[in-house]
Design a protein around this motif. Structure first.
Motif, mmCIF file in Angstrom:
data_model
loop_
_atom_site.group_PDB
_atom_site.id
_atom_site.type_symbol
_atom_site.label_atom_id
_atom_site.label_comp_id
_atom_site.label_asym_id
_atom_site.label_seq_id
_atom_site.Cartn_x
_atom_site.Cartn_y
_atom_site.Cartn_z
ATOM 1 N N ILE A 118 0.828 -1.205 0.000
ATOM 2 C CA ILE A 118 0.000 0.000 0.000
ATOM 3 C C ILE A 118 0.863 1.256 0.000
ATOM 4 O O ILE A 118 0.618 2.190 -0.770
ATOM 5 C CB ILE A 118 -0.947 -0.008 1.216
ATOM 6 C CG1 ILE A 118 -1.799 -1.272 1.211
ATOM 7 C CG2 ILE A 118 -1.835 1.232 1.227
ATOM 8 C CD1 ILE A 118 -2.640 -1.463 2.460
ATOM 9 N N ALA A 119 1.870 1.309 0.869
ATOM 10 C CA ALA A 119 2.734 2.502 1.000
ATOM 11 C C ALA A 119 3.849 2.429 -0.039
ATOM 12 O O ALA A 119 5.017 2.196 0.276
ATOM 13 C CB ALA A 119 3.299 2.600 2.407
ATOM 14 N N GLN A 120 3.500 2.654 -1.277
ATOM 15 C CA GLN A 120 4.426 2.569 -2.394
ATOM 16 C C GLN A 120 3.698 3.063 -3.642
ATOM 17 O O GLN A 120 2.488 3.227 -3.613
ATOM 18 C CB GLN A 120 4.947 1.122 -2.563
ATOM 19 C CG GLN A 120 3.875 0.094 -2.838
ATOM 20 C CD GLN A 120 3.637 -0.159 -4.312
ATOM 21 O OE1 GLN A 120 4.510 0.037 -5.142
ATOM 22 N NE2 GLN A 120 2.423 -0.564 -4.664
ATOM 23 N N SER B 61 8.852 12.951 9.604
ATOM 24 C CA SER B 61 7.715 12.258 9.005
ATOM 25 C C SER B 61 6.774 11.710 10.062
ATOM 26 O O SER B 61 7.215 11.171 11.084
ATOM 27 C CB SER B 61 8.224 11.103 8.132
ATOM 28 O OG SER B 61 7.155 10.449 7.491
ATOM 29 N N ASN B 62 5.480 11.847 9.791
ATOM 30 C CA ASN B 62 4.480 11.137 10.579
ATOM 31 C C ASN B 62 4.456 9.699 10.093
ATOM 32 O O ASN B 62 3.996 9.408 8.979
ATOM 33 C CB ASN B 62 3.099 11.794 10.404
ATOM 34 C CG ASN B 62 2.977 13.103 11.152
ATOM 35 O OD1 ASN B 62 3.905 13.520 11.839
ATOM 36 N ND2 ASN B 62 1.834 13.750 11.027
ATOM 37 N N PHE B 63 4.974 8.799 10.919
ATOM 38 C CA PHE B 63 5.145 7.394 10.518
ATOM 39 C C PHE B 63 5.198 6.585 11.804
ATOM 40 O O PHE B 63 5.804 7.009 12.791
ATOM 41 C CB PHE B 63 6.460 7.235 9.752
ATOM 42 C CG PHE B 63 6.403 6.358 8.534
ATOM 43 C CD1 PHE B 63 6.005 5.035 8.626
ATOM 44 C CD2 PHE B 63 6.778 6.852 7.304
ATOM 45 C CE1 PHE B 63 5.991 4.222 7.509
ATOM 46 C CE2 PHE B 63 6.770 6.066 6.175
ATOM 47 C CZ PHE B 63 6.360 4.747 6.263
ATOM 48 N N GLY B 64 4.572 5.428 11.815
ATOM 49 C CA GLY B 64 4.548 4.592 13.004
ATOM 50 C C GLY B 64 5.881 3.940 13.300
ATOM 51 O O GLY B 64 6.692 3.686 12.401
ATOM 52 N N PRO C 242 10.106 0.771 9.893
ATOM 53 C CA PRO C 242 11.183 -0.153 9.512
ATOM 54 C C PRO C 242 10.818 -1.048 8.325
ATOM 55 O O PRO C 242 11.704 -1.423 7.539
ATOM 56 C CB PRO C 242 11.407 -0.979 10.787
ATOM 57 C CG PRO C 242 10.932 -0.094 11.891
ATOM 58 C CD PRO C 242 9.766 0.636 11.325
ATOM 59 N N ARG C 243 9.547 -1.393 8.177
ATOM 60 C CA ARG C 243 9.144 -2.193 7.014
ATOM 61 C C ARG C 243 9.371 -1.410 5.725
ATOM 62 O O ARG C 243 9.884 -1.947 4.736
ATOM 63 C CB ARG C 243 7.664 -2.580 7.130
ATOM 64 C CG ARG C 243 7.295 -3.397 8.357
ATOM 65 C CD ARG C 243 5.846 -3.845 8.268
ATOM 66 N NE ARG C 243 5.373 -4.434 9.516
ATOM 67 C CZ ARG C 243 4.195 -5.025 9.666
ATOM 68 N NH1 ARG C 243 3.380 -5.103 8.636
ATOM 69 N NH2 ARG C 243 3.831 -5.525 10.831
ATOM 70 N N SER C 244 8.981 -0.143 5.742
ATOM 71 C CA SER C 244 9.170 0.673 4.544
ATOM 72 C C SER C 244 10.645 0.942 4.276
ATOM 73 O O SER C 244 11.084 0.967 3.121
ATOM 74 C CB SER C 244 8.408 1.993 4.688
ATOM 75 O OG SER C 244 7.010 1.771 4.625
ATOM 76 N N ALA D 197 13.089 -1.068 4.942
ATOM 77 C CA ALA D 197 13.653 -2.287 4.363
ATOM 78 C C ALA D 197 13.275 -2.413 2.888
ATOM 79 O O ALA D 197 14.064 -2.909 2.074
ATOM 80 C CB ALA D 197 13.168 -3.506 5.143
ATOM 81 N N GLN D 198 12.090 -1.952 2.547
ATOM 82 C CA GLN D 198 11.630 -2.005 1.159
ATOM 83 C C GLN D 198 12.321 -0.958 0.301
ATOM 84 O O GLN D 198 12.636 -1.205 -0.872
ATOM 85 C CB GLN D 198 10.115 -1.780 1.129
ATOM 86 C CG GLN D 198 9.487 -1.843 -0.262
ATOM 87 C CD GLN D 198 7.996 -1.576 -0.213
ATOM 88 O OE1 GLN D 198 7.464 -1.093 0.788
ATOM 89 N NE2 GLN D 198 7.300 -1.883 -1.301
ATOM 90 N N PHE D 199 12.568 0.224 0.892
ATOM 91 C CA PHE D 199 13.154 1.352 0.163
ATOM 92 C C PHE D 199 14.418 1.795 0.886
ATOM 93 O O PHE D 199 14.379 2.637 1.792
ATOM 94 C CB PHE D 199 12.163 2.513 0.073
ATOM 95 C CG PHE D 199 10.900 2.190 -0.670
ATOM 96 C CD1 PHE D 199 10.926 1.940 -2.033
ATOM 97 C CD2 PHE D 199 9.684 2.129 -0.001
ATOM 98 C CE1 PHE D 199 9.765 1.646 -2.723
ATOM 99 C CE2 PHE D 199 8.517 1.838 -0.680
ATOM 100 C CZ PHE D 199 8.554 1.589 -2.049
ATOM 101 N N PRO D 200 15.577 1.258 0.522
ATOM 102 C CA PRO D 200 16.810 1.551 1.264
ATOM 103 C C PRO D 200 17.180 3.034 1.316
ATOM 104 O O PRO D 200 17.914 3.439 2.222
ATOM 105 C CB PRO D 200 17.873 0.738 0.516
ATOM 106 C CG PRO D 200 17.110 -0.399 -0.096
ATOM 107 C CD PRO D 200 15.789 0.187 -0.478
ATOM 108 N N PHE D 201 16.680 3.845 0.386
ATOM 109 C CA PHE D 201 17.007 5.271 0.460
ATOM 110 C C PHE D 201 16.453 5.908 1.730
ATOM 111 O O PHE D 201 16.925 6.968 2.140
ATOM 112 C CB PHE D 201 16.512 6.025 -0.779
ATOM 113 C CG PHE D 201 15.023 5.947 -1.019
ATOM 114 C CD1 PHE D 201 14.147 6.785 -0.341
ATOM 115 C CD2 PHE D 201 14.506 5.054 -1.946
ATOM 116 C CE1 PHE D 201 12.789 6.732 -0.565
ATOM 117 C CE2 PHE D 201 13.146 4.989 -2.179
ATOM 118 C CZ PHE D 201 12.284 5.816 -1.484
ATOM 119 N N LEU D 202 15.487 5.266 2.390
ATOM 120 C CA LEU D 202 14.964 5.790 3.649
ATOM 121 C C LEU D 202 15.952 5.611 4.799
ATOM 122 O O LEU D 202 15.703 6.105 5.903
ATOM 123 C CB LEU D 202 13.626 5.133 3.991
ATOM 124 C CG LEU D 202 12.471 5.444 3.038
ATOM 125 C CD1 LEU D 202 11.207 4.702 3.474
ATOM 126 C CD2 LEU D 202 12.204 6.950 2.955
#
Length: 206
Positions: free
Chosen positions: A82-84, A108-111, A116-118, A120-125
Motif C-alpha cells: 500500500i505505501a508505495q 515524518s508522521n510514521f509509526g 522499519p518495514r518501509s 527495508a523495502q526502500f533503502p534510500f529511507l
C-alpha cells in the motif's frame, strides 16, 4: 539565507501513500467508497503515527468495524503493497543532496513499527543523516513540539532549515517557527526550490 540542512517529509514526498487508490483497485470503487465512508482510515493512521502500536491499533479498529474488518486488517498484513511506490524524482534529489554533502533529515508522521518495514523495502529511507519519525517520538506534525524537538536535537537554527512537506498545515507550523519551507507538489518544483537556494544545480539531479 542558504539552508544548512534539508528536511524531507516521507509520505507523498518520497513514497506514495494513497490508500483510497489502492483499495479502489483491490475491492472496486463501490466497496472502497463504503470502506472509507464507514472507517476513518486516516485517523487510525494518525493514532499510529502519534505512538499507538501499528498492529494493535489496526486490530482495535477492525474489531470496532466488523463489516470492514478484512479490509482494515489488510493494511497491517500488506503495508508494503500500500505505501508505495517510490517517487523517483524526489529520491534523486535526496541522493544528490547527500552526494554534495548537504545534511538531509527526515521529519515524518510514521509509526514506529511500520517505518522499519518501509525502510527495508526502500533503502534510500536509511540515507538520512537524522531521521525524526513521529511514532517513536510520541508526537506528530503539525504539533509545534515535534519541530522544537528537531531544532533541539540537530542544533541548526530554524532559519537554516529547509523543510518540504505535501500538507499545508505541516508547512505552516514549520514556517511559524522560522523554518524555510516548500509545499511539495512534485519533484520538479522541489528541484527548482533547491536550485534557487543554491543547494543543487540542474546537472546534479537529472
Amino acid at each position: 539565507m542558504t539552508p544548512r540542512a534539508v528536511v524531507f517529509d516521507i509520505g507523498n514526498v518520497l513514497i506514495e501513500w494513497r490508500p483510497e487508490r489502492y483499495f479502489d483497485r483491490l475491492i472496486g470503487p463501490e466497496q472502497c467508497r463504503a470502506l472509507f465512508a464507514a472507517v476513518d482510515i486516516h485517523a487510525m493512521m494518525q493514532r499510529i503515527d502519534s505512538g499507538a502500536g501499528f498492529g494493535a491499533e489496526i486490530a482495535r479498529t477492525a474489531a470496532a468495524h466488523p463489516d470492514h474488518a478484512d479490509q482494515i486488517l489488510h493494511i497491517r498484513d500488506h503495508w508494503c503493497d500500500i505505501a508505495q511506490p517510490a517517487i523517483p524524482g524526489s529520491v534523486r534529489l535526496l541522493l544528490a543532496l547527500k552526494a554534495r554533502g548537504v545534511p538531509v533529515f527526515a521529519l515524518s508522521n510514521f509509526g514506529a513499527e511500520n517505518f522499519p518495514r518501509s525502510a527495508a523495502q526502500f533503502p534510500f529511507l536509511t540515507e538520512f543523516d537524522r531521521a525524526y519519525i513521529s511514532g517513536p517520538m510520541g508526537m506528530a506534525k503539525p504539533d509545534p513540539a515535534i519541530y522544537a524537538a528537531v531544532e533541539a536535537d540537530c542544533g541548526i537554527p530554524p532559519a537554516c532549515l529547509l523543510f518540504t512537506d505535501d500538507r499545508s498545515e505541516n508547512i505552516a507550523a514549520a514556517a511559524a517557527r522560522g523554518w524555510q519551507v516548500h509545499l511539495f507538489d512534485g519533484a520538479a518544483g522541489l528541484a527548482q526550490r533547491l536550485e534557487t537556494a543554491g543547494l543543487l544545480s540542474q546537472g546534479e539531479h537529472r
